[in-house]
Design a protein around this motif. Structure first.
Motif, PDB file in Angstrom:
ATOM      1  N   GLY A 655       4.420   8.543  -9.925  1.00 17.54           N
ATOM      2  CA  GLY A 655       4.609  10.380 -10.091  1.00 17.54           C
ATOM      3  C   GLY A 655       2.975  10.721 -10.784  1.00 17.54           C
ATOM      4  O   GLY A 655       2.844  11.227 -11.883  1.00 17.54           O
ATOM      5  N   SER A 656       1.490   9.857  -9.910  1.00 17.24           N
ATOM      6  CA  SER A 656       0.736   9.868 -10.578  1.00 17.24           C
ATOM      7  C   SER A 656      -0.079  10.394  -8.873  1.00 17.24           C
ATOM      8  O   SER A 656       0.032  10.396  -8.065  1.00 17.24           O
ATOM      9  N   ASN A 657      -1.381  10.892  -9.423  1.00 17.50           N
ATOM     10  CA  ASN A 657      -1.960  11.838  -8.199  1.00 17.50           C
ATOM     11  C   ASN A 657      -3.409  10.938  -8.242  1.00 17.50           C
ATOM     12  O   ASN A 657      -4.101  10.664  -9.085  1.00 17.50           O
ATOM     13  N   VAL A 658      -3.469  11.392  -6.776  1.00 15.00           N
ATOM     14  CA  VAL A 658      -5.164  10.343  -6.734  1.00 15.00           C
ATOM     15  C   VAL A 658      -6.086  11.271  -5.934  1.00 15.00           C
ATOM     16  O   VAL A 658      -5.584  11.900  -5.122  1.00 15.00           O
ATOM     17  N   VAL A 659      -7.487  11.450  -6.705  1.00 13.65           N
ATOM     18  CA  VAL A 659      -7.746  12.735  -5.770  1.00 13.65           C
ATOM     19  C   VAL A 659      -9.464  12.243  -5.306  1.00 13.65           C
ATOM     20  O   VAL A 659     -10.154  11.261  -7.010  1.00 13.65           O
ATOM     21  N   ASP A 660      -9.992  11.717  -4.216  1.00 13.36           N
ATOM     22  CA  ASP A 660     -11.491  11.266  -4.054  1.00 13.36           C
ATOM     23  C   ASP A 660     -11.639  10.188  -4.596  1.00 13.36           C
ATOM     24  O   ASP A 660     -12.825  10.263  -5.892  1.00 13.36           O
ATOM     25  N   SER A 661     -10.974   9.710  -3.836  1.00  9.94           N
ATOM     26  CA  SER A 661     -11.283   7.908  -5.195  1.00  9.94           C
ATOM     27  C   SER A 661     -11.475   6.617  -3.987  1.00  9.94           C
ATOM     28  O   SER A 661     -10.273   7.179  -3.060  1.00  9.94           O
ATOM     29  N   GLY A 662     -11.395   5.721  -3.749  1.00  8.14           N
ATOM     30  CA  GLY A 662     -11.648   4.479  -2.780  1.00  8.14           C
ATOM     31  C   GLY A 662     -12.887   4.470  -3.009  1.00  8.14           C
ATOM     32  O   GLY A 662     -14.019   4.818  -3.308  1.00  8.14           O
ATOM     33  N   ALA A 667      -8.102   2.442  -2.340  1.00 11.05           N
ATOM     34  CA  ALA A 667      -7.954   3.241  -3.544  1.00 11.05           C
ATOM     35  C   ALA A 667      -7.268   1.814  -4.488  1.00 11.05           C
ATOM     36  O   ALA A 667      -6.884   2.469  -5.871  1.00 11.05           O
ATOM     37  N   LEU A 668      -6.922   1.704  -4.046  1.00 12.60           N
ATOM     38  CA  LEU A 668      -5.907   0.763  -4.684  1.00 12.60           C
ATOM     39  C   LEU A 668      -5.864  -0.953  -3.625  1.00 12.60           C
ATOM     40  O   LEU A 668      -4.814  -0.565  -2.674  1.00 12.60           O
ATOM     41  N   THR A 679       6.033   4.670  -5.753  1.00 15.92           N
ATOM     42  CA  THR A 679       6.870   6.450  -5.499  1.00 15.92           C
ATOM     43  C   THR A 679       6.712   7.184  -5.780  1.00 15.92           C
ATOM     44  O   THR A 679       6.023   7.435  -6.501  1.00 15.92           O
ATOM     45  N   ALA A 680       6.241   7.992  -4.663  1.00 17.07           N
ATOM     46  CA  ALA A 680       6.637  10.030  -5.856  1.00 17.07           C
ATOM     47  C   ALA A 680       5.305   9.939  -6.098  1.00 17.07           C
ATOM     48  O   ALA A 680       5.073  10.082  -7.357  1.00 17.07           O
ATOM     49  N   ASN A 681       3.796   9.556  -5.130  1.00 18.06           N
ATOM     50  CA  ASN A 681       2.406   9.935  -5.490  1.00 18.06           C
ATOM     51  C   ASN A 681       2.201  10.529  -4.917  1.00 18.06           C
ATOM     52  O   ASN A 681       2.390  10.850  -3.884  1.00 18.06           O
ATOM     53  N   ALA A 682       0.858  11.255  -5.435  1.00 19.13           N
ATOM     54  CA  ALA A 682       0.162  11.971  -4.262  1.00 19.13           C
ATOM     55  C   ALA A 682      -0.915  11.749  -3.880  1.00 19.13           C
ATOM     56  O   ALA A 682      -1.967  11.676  -4.859  1.00 19.13           O
ATOM     57  N   PHE A 683      -1.766  11.786  -3.126  1.00 21.89           N
ATOM     58  CA  PHE A 683      -3.128  10.493  -2.656  1.00 21.89           C
ATOM     59  C   PHE A 683      -3.765  11.500  -1.517  1.00 21.89           C
ATOM     60  O   PHE A 683      -3.227  12.263  -0.564  1.00 21.89           O
ATOM     61  N   ALA A 684      -4.849  11.896  -2.380  1.00 19.67           N
ATOM     62  CA  ALA A 684      -5.889  13.396  -1.480  1.00 19.67           C
ATOM     63  C   ALA A 684      -7.307  12.728  -1.722  1.00 19.67           C
ATOM     64  O   ALA A 684      -7.644  12.940  -2.257  1.00 19.67           O
ATOM     65  N   LYS A 685      -7.368  12.188  -0.260  1.00 18.07           N
ATOM     66  CA  LYS A 685      -9.280  12.638  -0.023  1.00 18.07           C
ATOM     67  C   LYS A 685      -8.900  11.489  -0.513  1.00 18.07           C
ATOM     68  O   LYS A 685     -10.162  11.121  -1.015  1.00 18.07           O
ATOM     69  N   SER A 686      -8.830   9.703  -0.167  1.00 26.65           N
ATOM     70  CA  SER A 686      -9.045   8.755  -0.856  1.00 26.65           C
ATOM     71  C   SER A 686      -9.080   7.815  -0.283  1.00 26.65           C
ATOM     72  O   SER A 686      -8.984   8.169   1.093  1.00 26.65           O
ATOM     73  N   GLY A 687      -9.536   6.312  -1.117  1.00 25.35           N
ATOM     74  CA  GLY A 687      -9.694   5.662   0.080  1.00 25.35           C
ATOM     75  C   GLY A 687      -7.216   4.622   0.588  1.00 25.35           C
ATOM     76  O   GLY A 687      -6.844   5.611   0.129  1.00 25.35           O
ATOM     77  N   ALA A 688      -7.214   3.647   0.863  1.00 22.35           N
ATOM     78  CA  ALA A 688      -6.070   3.539   1.496  1.00 22.35           C
ATOM     79  C   ALA A 688      -5.115   2.719   0.294  1.00 22.35           C
ATOM     80  O   ALA A 688      -5.733   2.066  -0.644  1.00 22.35           O
ATOM     81  N   ILE A 689      -3.625   2.265   0.049  1.00 23.42           N
ATOM     82  CA  ILE A 689      -3.195   1.813  -0.400  1.00 23.42           C
ATOM     83  C   ILE A 689      -3.469   0.050   0.439  1.00 23.42           C
ATOM     84  O   ILE A 689      -2.910  -0.285   1.216  1.00 23.42           O
ATOM     85  N   ALA A 690      -4.166  -0.734  -0.072  1.00 19.70           N
ATOM     86  CA  ALA A 690      -3.304  -2.051   0.556  1.00 19.70           C
ATOM     87  C   ALA A 690      -3.059  -3.012  -0.497  1.00 19.70           C
ATOM     88  O   ALA A 690      -3.037  -3.716  -1.116  1.00 19.70           O
ATOM     89  N   SER A 706       3.083  11.123  -1.067  1.00 20.67           N
ATOM     90  CA  SER A 706       2.306  11.595   0.245  1.00 20.67           C
ATOM     91  C   SER A 706       0.882  11.604  -0.006  1.00 20.67           C
ATOM     92  O   SER A 706       0.252  10.939  -0.560  1.00 20.67           O
ATOM     93  N   PHE A 707       0.407  12.071   1.241  1.00 20.12           N
ATOM     94  CA  PHE A 707      -0.809  10.995   2.137  1.00 20.12           C
ATOM     95  C   PHE A 707      -2.081  12.014   2.421  1.00 20.12           C
ATOM     96  O   PHE A 707      -1.663  12.240   3.717  1.00 20.12           O
ATOM     97  N   ALA A 708      -2.805  12.850   2.013  1.00 17.73           N
ATOM     98  CA  ALA A 708      -3.918  14.423   2.288  1.00 17.73           C
ATOM     99  C   ALA A 708      -4.817  13.610   3.263  1.00 17.73           C
ATOM    100  O   ALA A 708      -5.277  13.231   1.733  1.00 17.73           O
ATOM    101  N   ALA A 709      -5.464  14.006   4.033  1.00 13.29           N
ATOM    102  CA  ALA A 709      -6.376  13.065   4.405  1.00 13.29           C
ATOM    103  C   ALA A 709      -6.888  11.328   3.624  1.00 13.29           C
ATOM    104  O   ALA A 709      -8.328  11.445   3.148  1.00 13.29           O
ATOM    105  N   THR A 710      -5.798  10.582   3.934  1.00 14.75           N
ATOM    106  CA  THR A 710      -5.786   9.824   3.119  1.00 14.75           C
ATOM    107  C   THR A 710      -5.499   9.265   4.274  1.00 14.75           C
ATOM    108  O   THR A 710      -4.113   8.996   4.828  1.00 14.75           O
ATOM    109  N   PRO A 711      -5.576   7.514   4.952  1.00 10.19           N
ATOM    110  CA  PRO A 711      -5.030   6.548   5.702  1.00 10.19           C
ATOM    111  C   PRO A 711      -3.861   6.199   5.136  1.00 10.19           C
ATOM    112  O   PRO A 711      -3.494   6.227   3.722  1.00 10.19           O
ATOM    113  N   ALA A 712      -2.966   5.821   6.044  1.00 14.60           N
ATOM    114  CA  ALA A 712      -1.785   5.288   5.952  1.00 14.60           C
ATOM    115  C   ALA A 712      -1.805   4.123   4.944  1.00 14.60           C
ATOM    116  O   ALA A 712      -2.675   3.170   5.147  1.00 14.60           O
ATOM    117  N   PRO A 713      -0.506   3.655   4.240  1.00 13.45           N
ATOM    118  CA  PRO A 713      -0.643   2.315   3.221  1.00 13.45           C
ATOM    119  C   PRO A 713      -0.858   1.455   4.299  1.00 13.45           C
ATOM    120  O   PRO A 713      -0.236   0.861   5.825  1.00 13.45           O
TER     121      PRO A 713
END
Length: 737
Positions: A655-662, A667-668, A679-690, A706-713
């Protein structure tokens, strides 16, 4: 004449002629040493009531079976060995009783040692009604053993062991490589109290031998002990020798299992396990030859794979002595396995562990899976296990057919507190009806109960701190569990607050306090931890030399950090770390909830542990309903090594939001975790989950994000060569415009 000299002369004089057994009361180390030299069979050396600080006692002598030499407290429980204290005993027919080790740690590798040195061991001796409570080295990586059993024919009974937080076995039977003794020790009627997760291999409660001499017999008996929340690592009792009996013990909410790790011909019988649904609670794991697991009762065990209610492992062909010998001629019979998450056969099967169990039997067991499910799993071939006369509560699609009858099973709790089938036809199947769980009154030192644990957050008093007042003074005067409530206004923090126990700093209801930080918010130096609620932290002026919250070397293991309803504004991206922990420290929980972070570096930096052994800095990290903008990373959590002896780390983010991070496209980053839920988080313009898998059988799920302008995990397997072990389903990907 000095008192010590007078005592020595009196003892020497009395030793010159025959005498009846004597009580020799001593008040300091010099008197103690003199009494030890003069003691004869039947004598008792009594330590005077009080605190014996930095007392390294050597108790040697030769008693007889009918007239042992005793070292005891003047009054049971009133003699407390503190600071840098320990005890060595060597000789024959010695008894130690009534002592308490507390508020310190041994300066050596053992607290109580049944030897003087490598050649002078204790035989036919006994430690009874002794307490070791929290007597742990400050750095959890510093290893020691609380009770080291050498020699032969020794006994540890009716003693109390609780709160070990550093590396090393609570009680170990030490068998010299190349010269393994037929030990015939007895470990009975002890209370093994809570041992929290260590965060590495080396947190067993009992170990009998080591791999080097494991193919010889120890003949040690472990019976009628209580293991209460003993969760140091996956092996509660680690058997690494042959011919041992583990019998009639009670295991309560303990993560891990009794593990027949090395050695042949061991018996695990009539034990009672209550998992209470706690994650990773297991029963018995079987490896090697001729093992017998019979007449045990196992209820509410939630562990899987190596930590299943029953786990029969695959072996390594032509295994070296310290790996996994093939299971052969195992007998698993007449056990009741109730409300179990898993029974696993051929556990750990892989390219190396390719030798399945052979010539083994699974007979007359009663099985009821958790929530009506089938607990049976096979991770490899199981043709070498014969099944006969087992009964399983009916499931829709059972794994096993022949030898496991599917039928309705109604259970009723008997007078002994255990569940049994009500159908008379099943009276001879499963655990016997005459099991009697050992009670708390039967074990441990009857005169000792541990003191209250570190006060929980909010358990103390609430103290109001007016705006503009010194928060540092309020923190210094707070007691464990207290809450400091802040009013609307600004509180300047010119230097980090020093937190020595569990403390809550919270905004009062409807208040809007702001903590203005010059360098750091807090340093955790003692026990407990810090909870911050409902306030803002203005760190735009922080120089970035240290983290917002620093867990410093020497902080007590198993602390906790919680940030709930907190907003943090840093000076700029990449400059201010949120929480950082020094190597050797360990958190039970770090929780971020309903909070926001902006213009920071790494919010949770868990990369301090760089040793390859597999240390990691926290058991659980949870992020929920929070937002991150312009941060270097949400979290960077590292667990090195490939050892499979731990439960965590656990990581969850919802349930969290991540913007312009990484930072550097990430980013994580979570490396070496056993459980990941994102689960159920929103990433935008950020780095990937690794996610990096390096150990065990990790359980990773990244779904519904959801991943907007963000690489896939990204999920990387460092060791495992099979298909990707992760659920990456139902994520929405949106390309950069």
């Amino acid at each position: 004449m000095k008192i010590g000299s007078a005592l020595i002369l009196a003892l020497l004089a009395s030793a010159a002629a025959p005498a009846n057994a004597r009580d020799l009361l001593v008040s300091d180390p010099a008197q103690f040493r003199a009494a030890v030299k003069a003691a004869k069979p039947g004598d008792a050396i009594l330590l005077a009531d009080g605190e014996w600080r930095d007392f390294q006692a050597l108790f040697v002598g030769t008693g007889t079976a009918t007239k042992p030499i005793t070292l005891a407290a003047q009054t049971k429980g009133k003699v407390v060995l503190t600071g840098q204290s320990n005890l060595r005993l060597a000789g024959r027919h010695l008894i130690v009783s009534g002592l308490v080790f507390k508020d310190g740690a041994s300066p050596t590798a053992e607290v109580i040692s049944f030897r003087r040195n490598s050649s002078d061991l204790a035989r036919d001796s006994r430690v009874t009604e002794v307490v070791i409570d929290g007597f742990s080295k400050a750095d959890r990586r510093a290893e020691d053993i609380w009770v080291a059993l050498y020699g032969t024919g020794n006994r540890v009974d009716h003693s109390h062991f609780e709160g070990k937080t550093n590396s090393g076995v609570t009680l170990a039977v030490i068998r010299k490589a190349g010269d393994p003794l037929d030990n015939r020790h007895r470990i009975d009627h002890n209370y093994f109290g809570p041992r929290p997760p260590l965060g590495s291999n080396g947190g067993e409660t009992i170990r009998i031998g080591t791999s080097e001499e494991s193919l010889s017999d120890s003949h040690t008996l472990v019976e009628r002990n209580i293991f209460d929340r003993c969760s140091g690592e996956v092996e509660i009792v680690s058997v690494k020798s042959g011919g041992n009996i583990i019998r009639e013990n009670l295991v309560l909410a303990s993560q891990g299992a009794f593990v027949l790790r090395h050695g042949n011909g061991n018996i695990v019988e009539r034990n009672i396990f209550f998992g209470q649904g706690v994650p990773d609670t297991g029963g018995v794991r079987v490896i090697n030859r001729d093992q017998i697991v019979r007449d045990n009762y196992l209820e509410g065990l939630a562990g899987t794979s190596f930590k299943s209610a029953i786990s029969v492992m695959n072996g390594v062909p032509n295994s070296v002595i310290n790996r996994y010998h093939q299971v052969a001629n195992a007998r698993i019979e007449s056990n009741s396995i109730i409300d179990a998450a898993r029974i696993t056969f051929a556990a750990g099967a892989d390219a190396e562990r390719s030798a399945p169990p052979v010539d083994s039997r699974f007979d007359r067991n009663v099985i009821v899976g958790a929530k009506g499910t089938d607990p049976f799993r096979a991770e490899g071939a199981i043709g070498g296990i014969a099944f006969a006369d087992n009964v399983e509560a009916r499931v829709a699609t059972p794994l096993l057919g022949a030898g496991v009858e599917q039928r309705e099973v109604t259970l009723e709790r008997g007078a002994n507190g255990l569940l049994y089938p009500t159908d008379p036809a099943l009276a001879a199947i499963g655990a016997p009806r005459d099991l009697r769980p050992v009670t708390r009154d039967e074990v441990g030192a009857s005169w000792y109960r541990s003191t209250a644990p570190e006060a929980a957050f909010g358990a103390g008093v609430t103290r109001r701190v007016a705006a503009g007042a010194s928060l540092a003074a309020a923190v210094a005067g707070a007691q464990p569990g207290d809450t400091l409530t802040l009013a609307t206004g600004t509180y300047d923090i010119p230097a980090p607050l020093t937190v020595r126990h569990r403390l809550t700093i919270a905004g009062a209801k409807d208040a809007k306090p702001v903590l203005r930080i010059v360098s750091q918010l807090a340093r955790i130096v003692g026990g407990g931890g810090l909870r911050v609620e409902n306030l803002a932290i203005d760190a735009h002026a922080a120089g970035g030399a240290g983290p917002l919250i620093a867990i410093e070397a020497g902080a007590a293991p198993n602390y906790a950090i919680a940030l709930d309803g907190v907003s943090v504004r840093g000076p700029a991206k990449g400059r201010l770390t949120g929480v950082a922990m020094a190597p050797g420290t360990f958190a039970d929980d770090i929780i971020i909830a309903n909070s926001s972070f902006a213009d920071m570096g790494v919010v949770i930096d868990g990369t301090g542990e760089q040793e390859p052994k597999g240390w990691y800095p926290m058991e659980r990290l949870t992020i929920a309903d929070s937002s991150f903008a312009g941060v270097g990373m949400l979290a960077d959590l590292l667990r090195k090594g490939t050892d499979e002896s731990t439960f965590g780390p656990w990581f969850a983010m919802t349930g969290s939001n991540v913007v312009d991070s990484g930072t550097d496209g990430v980013a994580l980053r979570i490396s070496g975790a056993q459980h990941v839920r994102i689960t159920a988080n929103a990433f935008a313009k950020s780095g990937a989950i690794a996610i990096i898998h390096s150990v065990g059988a990790p359980d990773t799920r990244i779904s519904g994000n959801s991943f907007a302008a963000t690489p896939a995990p990204r999920v990387e397997e460092l060791v495992y060569k099979g298909p990707l072990r992760a659920d990456l389903s139902n994520n929405a990907m949106e390309a950069r415009p």
